[in-house]
Design a protein around this motif. Structure first.
Motif, PDB file in Angstrom:
ATOM      1  N   LEU A   9       2.540  -5.253  10.543  1.00  0.00           N
ATOM      2  CA  LEU A   9       2.921  -4.023   9.851  1.00  0.00           C
ATOM      3  C   LEU A   9       4.403  -4.006   9.498  1.00  0.00           C
ATOM      4  O   LEU A   9       5.257  -4.219  10.362  1.00  0.00           O
ATOM      5  CB  LEU A   9       2.586  -2.817  10.726  1.00  0.00           C
ATOM      6  CG  LEU A   9       2.962  -1.435  10.194  1.00  0.00           C
ATOM      7  CD1 LEU A   9       2.213  -1.141   8.900  1.00  0.00           C
ATOM      8  CD2 LEU A   9       2.677  -0.368  11.246  1.00  0.00           C
ATOM      9  N   THR A  59       3.746  -1.197   3.733  1.00  0.00           N
ATOM     10  CA  THR A  59       3.302   0.128   3.304  1.00  0.00           C
ATOM     11  C   THR A  59       4.449   1.114   3.184  1.00  0.00           C
ATOM     12  O   THR A  59       5.366   1.133   4.005  1.00  0.00           O
ATOM     13  CB  THR A  59       2.245   0.688   4.276  1.00  0.00           C
ATOM     14  OG1 THR A  59       1.833   1.991   3.834  1.00  0.00           O
ATOM     15  CG2 THR A  59       2.767   0.793   5.696  1.00  0.00           C
ATOM     16  N   PRO A  91      -2.137   2.941   9.231  1.00  0.00           N
ATOM     17  CA  PRO A  91      -2.253   1.497   8.998  1.00  0.00           C
ATOM     18  C   PRO A  91      -3.431   0.913   9.771  1.00  0.00           C
ATOM     19  O   PRO A  91      -3.788   1.411  10.848  1.00  0.00           O
ATOM     20  CB  PRO A  91      -0.916   0.948   9.503  1.00  0.00           C
ATOM     21  CG  PRO A  91      -0.374   1.990  10.418  1.00  0.00           C
ATOM     22  CD  PRO A  91      -0.881   3.298   9.893  1.00  0.00           C
ATOM     23  N   PRO A  92      -4.058  -0.122   9.251  1.00  0.00           N
ATOM     24  CA  PRO A  92      -5.214  -0.710   9.924  1.00  0.00           C
ATOM     25  C   PRO A  92      -4.802  -1.530  11.142  1.00  0.00           C
ATOM     26  O   PRO A  92      -3.633  -1.907  11.296  1.00  0.00           O
ATOM     27  CB  PRO A  92      -5.825  -1.607   8.842  1.00  0.00           C
ATOM     28  CG  PRO A  92      -4.659  -1.999   7.991  1.00  0.00           C
ATOM     29  CD  PRO A  92      -3.738  -0.806   7.988  1.00  0.00           C
ATOM     30  N   GLY A 115      -2.631   5.876   0.029  1.00  0.00           N
ATOM     31  CA  GLY A 115      -2.632   4.594   0.724  1.00  0.00           C
ATOM     32  C   GLY A 115      -3.981   4.185   1.259  1.00  0.00           C
ATOM     33  O   GLY A 115      -4.118   3.139   1.893  1.00  0.00           O
ATOM     34  N   SER A 127       0.833  -1.206   0.000  1.00  0.00           N
ATOM     35  CA  SER A 127       0.000   0.000   0.000  1.00  0.00           C
ATOM     36  C   SER A 127       0.865   1.252   0.000  1.00  0.00           C
ATOM     37  O   SER A 127       2.044   1.215   0.360  1.00  0.00           O
ATOM     38  CB  SER A 127      -0.904  -0.010   1.241  1.00  0.00           C
ATOM     39  OG  SER A 127      -1.773   1.104   1.261  1.00  0.00           O
ATOM     40  N   PHE A 162       1.087  -6.372   6.100  1.00  0.00           N
ATOM     41  CA  PHE A 162       0.792  -5.089   5.463  1.00  0.00           C
ATOM     42  C   PHE A 162       2.094  -4.329   5.247  1.00  0.00           C
ATOM     43  O   PHE A 162       2.701  -3.824   6.190  1.00  0.00           O
ATOM     44  CB  PHE A 162      -0.164  -4.293   6.344  1.00  0.00           C
ATOM     45  CG  PHE A 162      -0.669  -3.014   5.729  1.00  0.00           C
ATOM     46  CD1 PHE A 162      -1.425  -3.039   4.568  1.00  0.00           C
ATOM     47  CD2 PHE A 162      -0.403  -1.786   6.321  1.00  0.00           C
ATOM     48  CE1 PHE A 162      -1.904  -1.867   3.995  1.00  0.00           C
ATOM     49  CE2 PHE A 162      -0.873  -0.605   5.763  1.00  0.00           C
ATOM     50  CZ  PHE A 162      -1.628  -0.650   4.594  1.00  0.00           C
ATOM     51  N   THR A 206      -5.010   0.358   2.489  1.00  0.00           N
ATOM     52  CA  THR A 206      -5.342   0.227   3.903  1.00  0.00           C
ATOM     53  C   THR A 206      -6.720  -0.394   4.076  1.00  0.00           C
ATOM     54  O   THR A 206      -6.919  -1.281   4.919  1.00  0.00           O
ATOM     55  CB  THR A 206      -5.299   1.615   4.578  1.00  0.00           C
ATOM     56  OG1 THR A 206      -3.964   2.114   4.520  1.00  0.00           O
ATOM     57  CG2 THR A 206      -5.741   1.532   6.027  1.00  0.00           C
TER      58      THR A 206
END
Length: 397
Positions: free
Chosen positions: A246, A233, A240-241, A212, A193, A231, A216
């Motif tokens: 992460l 990114t 971020p979710p 993003g 992302s 994730f 996300t």
């Protein structure tokens, strides 16, 4: 996602009560039935009429309403739900819950329930950090009460810090995680992302307008279906979710390394807007401006992460999804990209400035696969994410 689920929503008396109007709407969008209960203080912040209109249900507030007691007693009301959700959970409500008090309808329902309870705390930062509140929080966690938030941020009182109620979509994600169907449970998916930043010197870089937001939203939708999401990114505007593994990167080279390290996975979704080029030999010092002398930059092509993963012989994910952000001949270019990259799907969209899509809250995509092109209507990026996550689950399950 929450079809047929019944949620008893207890609204506490805090300024964050206004968020419950959106929370009710979001829960109902996902198929839940919401029965609202308001404390007396809650009605000072939002009206029972507004809550009832959005919930499509009567608002309960008085334990001594004999008509309701005859039709549905408070014991039954507390037990027909699949989840009791307290939002906002004020310091007062948390204290009463921890001590087992039953001084009004809300606390009586909480004491009488035998169904799972989830709270979304909201209060002044000093109240949140107070030792008494933290003791109460520990007691509630020990009683298996699920806790969502609170977040850091500006307060209505002018202070800053932890104590802001979690946003409605964050709470919805946690409700889905607690109650929703989990078709992707046991599946591992990598999602990229955001943009990448390719340095020119310590203060300048090459980037693009990607926020993003779409990546996300996709990661959050996959988590809500039970997937384990890695994730990856770049420096995105969107936070971020929750519930993901992460991995934050800056450059395309770093993103490639993070993706390959995440494999093997069941699926890979490449929503990042990766810069096509990077500067060779980026300066370690700021390039100074000199009159009449423009700097010369030498470029190199960045790794093609989508093509590399799509063409892996060993460890290729079962489903590889790419994105094609185009400004001209969208369908033709995206179809050619899918074949060239050898991915399974391409999610194509028109990011011409007039569309407002890149960096905006909505998207209009076409899903391109071996079977052809499927045009989706323009909708919010969260809705696009949920639809794509559902399609992914159909393939992986």
């Amino acid at each position: 996602m929450l079809s047929g689920k019944r949620i008893l929503l207890i609204i506490g008396g805090g300024i964050a009560a206004y968020k419950c109007l959106d929370l009710i709407r979001r829960l109902r969008e996902r198929g839940a039935k919401v029965t609202p209960v308001m404390t007396q203080a809650a009605s000072e912040f939002v009206t029972p009429l507004s809550v009832s209109a959005l919930a499509g249900e009567k608002v309960y507030s008085d334990i001594f309403d004999l008509t309701d007691e005859a039709e549905m007693g408070h014991i039954q009301l507390s037990r027909v739900a699949d989840l009791v959700l307290v939002a906002p959970a004020t310091a007062d409500l948390m204290a009463k819950m921890a001590q087992g008090l039953a001084s009004d309808l809300a606390t009586t329902l909480l004491l009488a329930t035998d169904t799972p309870v989830m709270i979304a705390p909201a209060m002044n930062v000093r109240m949140w950090e107070h030792a008494a509140t933290q003791r109460n929080l520990a007691m509630l966690r020990g009683d298996d009460v699920a806790v969502v938030g609170p977040n850091d941020g500006d307060m209505a009182c002018g202070e800053f810090g932890p104590g802001r109620m979690a946003e409605p979509l964050e709470i919805v994600d946690e409700v889905i995680a607690a109650l929703g169907d989990k078709p992707l449970k046991g599946k591992r998916i990598v999602v990229t992302s955001g943009p990448t930043h390719e340095p020119i010197d310590p203060v300048r870089y090459i980037a693009n307008r990607s926020s993003g937001a779409q990546g996300t939203a996709i990661a959050a939708a996959l988590v809500s279906l039970g997937a384990e999401v890695v994730f990856v990114t770049g420096p995105a505007d969107a936070a971020p979710p929750h519930g993901v593994e992460l991995v934050q990167v800056e450059t395309a080279v770093e993103m490639r390394a993070a993706v390959l390290a995440a494999l093997p996975t069941d699926a890979a979704v490449f929503a990042a807007a990766v810069a096509d080029w990077r500067v060779v030999g980026a300066s370690q010092s700021k390039i100074k401006k000199k009159a009449g002398a423009l700097p010369t930059l030498e470029f190199a092509e960045n790794p093609d992460i989508l093509a590399e993963v799509s063409q892996l012989i060993d460890g290729r994910p079962d489903l590889v999804v790419g994105f094609a952000a185009e400004t001209d001949d969208v369908l033709e270019n995206a179809t050619a990209k899918r074949k060239r990259k050898a991915c399974d799907w391409i999610v194509a969209n028109d990011v011409s400035p007039a569309t407002g899509i890149m960096g905006g809250s909505e998207n209009a995509v076409t899903l391109i696969s071996e079977a052809g092109a499927e045009v989706w209507p323009r909708m919010g990026k969260d809705a696009v994410a949920r639809q794509l996550a559902a399609r992914i689950s159909e393939v992986l399950v």
